[in-house]
Design a protein around this motif. Structure first.
Motif, PDB file in Angstrom:
ATOM      1  N   ASN A  28       0.859  -1.383   0.017  1.00 34.84           N
ATOM      2  CA  ASN A  28      -0.185   0.070  -0.142  1.00 34.84           C
ATOM      3  C   ASN A  28       0.933   1.327   0.044  1.00 34.84           C
ATOM      4  O   ASN A  28       0.582   2.229  -0.500  1.00 34.84           O
ATOM      5  N   ASN A  29       2.052   1.302   0.599  1.00 36.04           N
ATOM      6  CA  ASN A  29       3.193   2.226   0.597  1.00 36.04           C
ATOM      7  C   ASN A  29       3.149   2.595  -0.969  1.00 36.04           C
ATOM      8  O   ASN A  29       3.464   3.716  -1.330  1.00 36.04           O
ATOM      9  N   ILE A  30       3.676   1.444  -1.664  1.00 41.54           N
ATOM     10  CA  ILE A  30       3.882   1.292  -2.860  1.00 41.54           C
ATOM     11  C   ILE A  30       2.683   2.250  -3.870  1.00 41.54           C
ATOM     12  O   ILE A  30       3.011   3.197  -4.391  1.00 41.54           O
ATOM     13  N   LYS A  31       1.733   1.653  -3.437  1.00 43.50           N
ATOM     14  CA  LYS A  31       0.371   2.152  -4.226  1.00 43.50           C
ATOM     15  C   LYS A  31       0.310   3.637  -4.165  1.00 43.50           C
ATOM     16  O   LYS A  31      -0.201   4.366  -4.917  1.00 43.50           O
ATOM     17  N   ASN A  32       0.336   4.270  -2.719  1.00 46.30           N
ATOM     18  CA  ASN A  32       0.335   5.557  -2.425  1.00 46.30           C
ATOM     19  C   ASN A  32       1.419   6.504  -2.318  1.00 46.30           C
ATOM     20  O   ASN A  32       1.616   7.564  -2.041  1.00 46.30           O
ATOM     21  N   LYS A  33       2.730   5.641  -2.883  1.00 49.63           N
ATOM     22  CA  LYS A  33       3.709   6.579  -2.849  1.00 49.63           C
ATOM     23  C   LYS A  33       4.319   7.064  -1.521  1.00 49.63           C
ATOM     24  O   LYS A  33       4.607   8.420  -1.333  1.00 49.63           O
ATOM     25  N   THR A  34       4.005   6.354  -0.559  1.00 43.01           N
ATOM     26  CA  THR A  34       4.485   6.828   1.056  1.00 43.01           C
ATOM     27  C   THR A  34       5.652   6.295   1.292  1.00 43.01           C
ATOM     28  O   THR A  34       5.817   4.727   1.030  1.00 43.01           O
ATOM     29  N   ASN A  35       6.448   6.705   2.187  1.00 43.68           N
ATOM     30  CA  ASN A  35       7.428   6.084   2.936  1.00 43.68           C
ATOM     31  C   ASN A  35       7.359   5.004   3.439  1.00 43.68           C
ATOM     32  O   ASN A  35       6.338   4.958   4.248  1.00 43.68           O
ATOM     33  N   HIS A  36       8.358   4.095   3.290  1.00 39.30           N
ATOM     34  CA  HIS A  36       8.206   2.775   4.194  1.00 39.30           C
ATOM     35  C   HIS A  36       8.836   3.196   5.609  1.00 39.30           C
ATOM     36  O   HIS A  36       9.747   3.962   5.620  1.00 39.30           O
ATOM     37  N   ILE A  37       8.349   2.734   6.570  1.00 35.83           N
ATOM     38  CA  ILE A  37       8.539   2.769   7.976  1.00 35.83           C
ATOM     39  C   ILE A  37       8.873   1.717   8.525  1.00 35.83           C
ATOM     40  O   ILE A  37       8.096   0.522   8.443  1.00 35.83           O
ATOM     41  N   VAL A  38      10.305   1.403   8.929  1.00 37.60           N
ATOM     42  CA  VAL A  38      10.571   0.270   9.508  1.00 37.60           C
ATOM     43  C   VAL A  38      11.214   0.572  10.952  1.00 37.60           C
ATOM     44  O   VAL A  38      11.831   1.436  11.332  1.00 37.60           O
ATOM     45  N   PHE A  39      10.608  -0.256  11.802  1.00 38.35           N
ATOM     46  CA  PHE A  39      11.085  -0.520  13.192  1.00 38.35           C
ATOM     47  C   PHE A  39      12.074  -1.199  13.452  1.00 38.35           C
ATOM     48  O   PHE A  39      11.975  -2.499  13.403  1.00 38.35           O
ATOM     49  N   GLY A  40      13.223  -0.588  13.904  1.00 43.61           N
ATOM     50  CA  GLY A  40      14.485  -1.159  13.914  1.00 43.61           C
ATOM     51  C   GLY A  40      15.223  -1.169  12.868  1.00 43.61           C
ATOM     52  O   GLY A  40      15.260  -0.080  11.915  1.00 43.61           O
ATOM     53  N   ASP A  41      16.406  -1.797  12.572  1.00 43.78           N
ATOM     54  CA  ASP A  41      17.390  -1.665  11.475  1.00 43.78           C
ATOM     55  C   ASP A  41      17.054  -2.560  10.032  1.00 43.78           C
ATOM     56  O   ASP A  41      17.702  -2.403   9.248  1.00 43.78           O
ATOM     57  N   GLY A  42      15.852  -3.349  10.024  1.00 46.72           N
ATOM     58  CA  GLY A  42      15.357  -3.890   8.886  1.00 46.72           C
ATOM     59  C   GLY A  42      16.075  -5.403   9.009  1.00 46.72           C
ATOM     60  O   GLY A  42      15.453  -5.908   7.876  1.00 46.72           O
ATOM     61  N   GLU A  43      16.830  -5.543   9.749  1.00 49.06           N
ATOM     62  CA  GLU A  43      17.640  -6.943   9.740  1.00 49.06           C
ATOM     63  C   GLU A  43      16.647  -8.145  10.478  1.00 49.06           C
ATOM     64  O   GLU A  43      17.108  -9.233  10.325  1.00 49.06           O
ATOM     65  N   GLN A  44      15.637  -7.756  11.033  1.00 47.60           N
ATOM     66  CA  GLN A  44      14.747  -8.736  11.646  1.00 47.60           C
ATOM     67  C   GLN A  44      14.488  -9.533  10.692  1.00 47.60           C
ATOM     68  O   GLN A  44      13.953  -9.232   9.423  1.00 47.60           O
ATOM     69  N   THR A  45      13.946 -10.881  11.024  1.00 45.89           N
ATOM     70  CA  THR A  45      13.484 -11.799   9.729  1.00 45.89           C
ATOM     71  C   THR A  45      11.903 -12.136  10.023  1.00 45.89           C
ATOM     72  O   THR A  45      11.587 -12.297  11.256  1.00 45.89           O
ATOM     73  N   ARG A  46      11.484 -12.497   9.001  1.00 41.70           N
ATOM     74  CA  ARG A  46      10.076 -13.155   8.906  1.00 41.70           C
ATOM     75  C   ARG A  46      10.074 -14.420   8.063  1.00 41.70           C
ATOM     76  O   ARG A  46      10.629 -14.247   6.788  1.00 41.70           O
ATOM     77  N   ASP A  47       9.155 -15.178   8.321  1.00 45.42           N
ATOM     78  CA  ASP A  47       8.815 -16.240   7.569  1.00 45.42           C
ATOM     79  C   ASP A  47       7.641 -16.047   6.786  1.00 45.42           C
ATOM     80  O   ASP A  47       6.723 -16.231   7.272  1.00 45.42           O
ATOM     81  N   PHE A  48       7.761 -15.576   5.392  1.00 45.60           N
ATOM     82  CA  PHE A  48       6.283 -15.346   4.685  1.00 45.60           C
ATOM     83  C   PHE A  48       5.929 -16.507   3.972  1.00 45.60           C
ATOM     84  O   PHE A  48       6.702 -17.302   3.385  1.00 45.60           O
ATOM     85  N   ILE A  49       4.627 -16.647   3.891  1.00 41.99           N
ATOM     86  CA  ILE A  49       3.917 -17.776   3.095  1.00 41.99           C
ATOM     87  C   ILE A  49       2.693 -17.280   2.301  1.00 41.99           C
ATOM     88  O   ILE A  49       1.980 -16.447   2.706  1.00 41.99           O
ATOM     89  N   TYR A  50       2.693 -17.485   0.921  1.00 39.18           N
ATOM     90  CA  TYR A  50       1.836 -17.022   0.347  1.00 39.18           C
ATOM     91  C   TYR A  50       0.662 -17.694   0.479  1.00 39.18           C
ATOM     92  O   TYR A  50       0.266 -18.978   0.642  1.00 39.18           O
ATOM     93  N   VAL A  51      -0.563 -16.853   0.480  1.00 35.32           N
ATOM     94  CA  VAL A  51      -2.073 -17.498   0.757  1.00 35.32           C
ATOM     95  C   VAL A  51      -2.249 -18.634  -0.013  1.00 35.32           C
ATOM     96  O   VAL A  51      -2.974 -19.485   0.175  1.00 35.32           O
ATOM     97  N   GLU A  52      -2.010 -18.741  -1.372  1.00 36.85           N
ATOM     98  CA  GLU A  52      -2.383 -19.952  -2.317  1.00 36.85           C
ATOM     99  C   GLU A  52      -1.636 -21.336  -1.690  1.00 36.85           C
ATOM    100  O   GLU A  52      -2.473 -22.285  -1.906  1.00 36.85           O
ATOM    101  N   ASN A  53      -0.523 -21.064  -1.341  1.00 38.94           N
ATOM    102  CA  ASN A  53       0.261 -22.398  -0.748  1.00 38.94           C
ATOM    103  C   ASN A  53      -0.362 -22.588   0.693  1.00 38.94           C
ATOM    104  O   ASN A  53      -0.445 -23.869   0.738  1.00 38.94           O
ATOM    105  N   VAL A  54      -0.934 -21.965   1.570  1.00 40.93           N
ATOM    106  CA  VAL A  54      -1.568 -22.249   2.675  1.00 40.93           C
ATOM    107  C   VAL A  54      -3.003 -22.902   2.205  1.00 40.93           C
ATOM    108  O   VAL A  54      -3.188 -23.928   2.825  1.00 40.93           O
TER     109      VAL A  54
END
Length: 142
Positions: A28-54
């Motif tokens: 949505n930031n891309i859609k609205n051309k709004t700055n990305h806000i990252v809490f921390g240094d951005g090196e935190q990790t997440r395990d993302f899974i696409y909804v179709e795979n679920v």
């Protein structure tokens, strides 16, 4: 009886709010051309899974003779928030500024679920976890 645990699920038409996943927020930031806000240094990790795979895992499980399973629905991959933004920038060809803020208190730094059970049970193939392709599919709907 079975249990399922989900990593960070994302995909097209995901509702965007302050409590939604970081991918929908950044899309949505891309859609609205709004700055990305990252809490921390951005090196935190997440395990993302696409909804179709679920959906594939759940469908295959419901159509099997399996029971009494614990299913971790994840890609079993750690992706940093900085890598996520880099991928979004590459695919969208839009490079929004990133504003780094203080980390949120008690936020999990690294998150990844072991999905070996869903692979072992043949509920999904490990080779379908193509992050760039699914991010591209998600961006098409913004």
């Amino acid at each position: 009886v079975s249990q399922s645990r989900y990593s960070s699920v994302y995909g097209p038409r995901q509702y965007q709010s302050a409590e939604s996943g970081v991918i929908s927020i950044f899309c949505n930031n891309i859609k609205n051309k709004t700055n990305h806000i990252v809490f921390g240094d951005g090196e935190q990790t997440r395990d993302f899974i696409y909804v179709e795979n679920v959906a594939k895992v759940i469908f295959n499980y419901c159509n099997s003779d399996l029971n009494n399973q614990i299913l971790n629905l994840s890609s079993n991959t750690s992706i940093t928030i900085n890598k996520l933004i880099s991928t979004l920038n590459k695919i969208s060809e839009i490079n929004l500024p990133i504003i780094y803020k203080e980390p949120r208190p008690n936020e999990i730094i690294h998150s990844r679920l072991d999905n070996s059970n869903i692979i072992k049970l043949n509920l999904i193939n490990n080779d379908i976890f193509d992050f760039e392709m699914t991010i591209n599919n998600t961006l098409k709907f913004i």
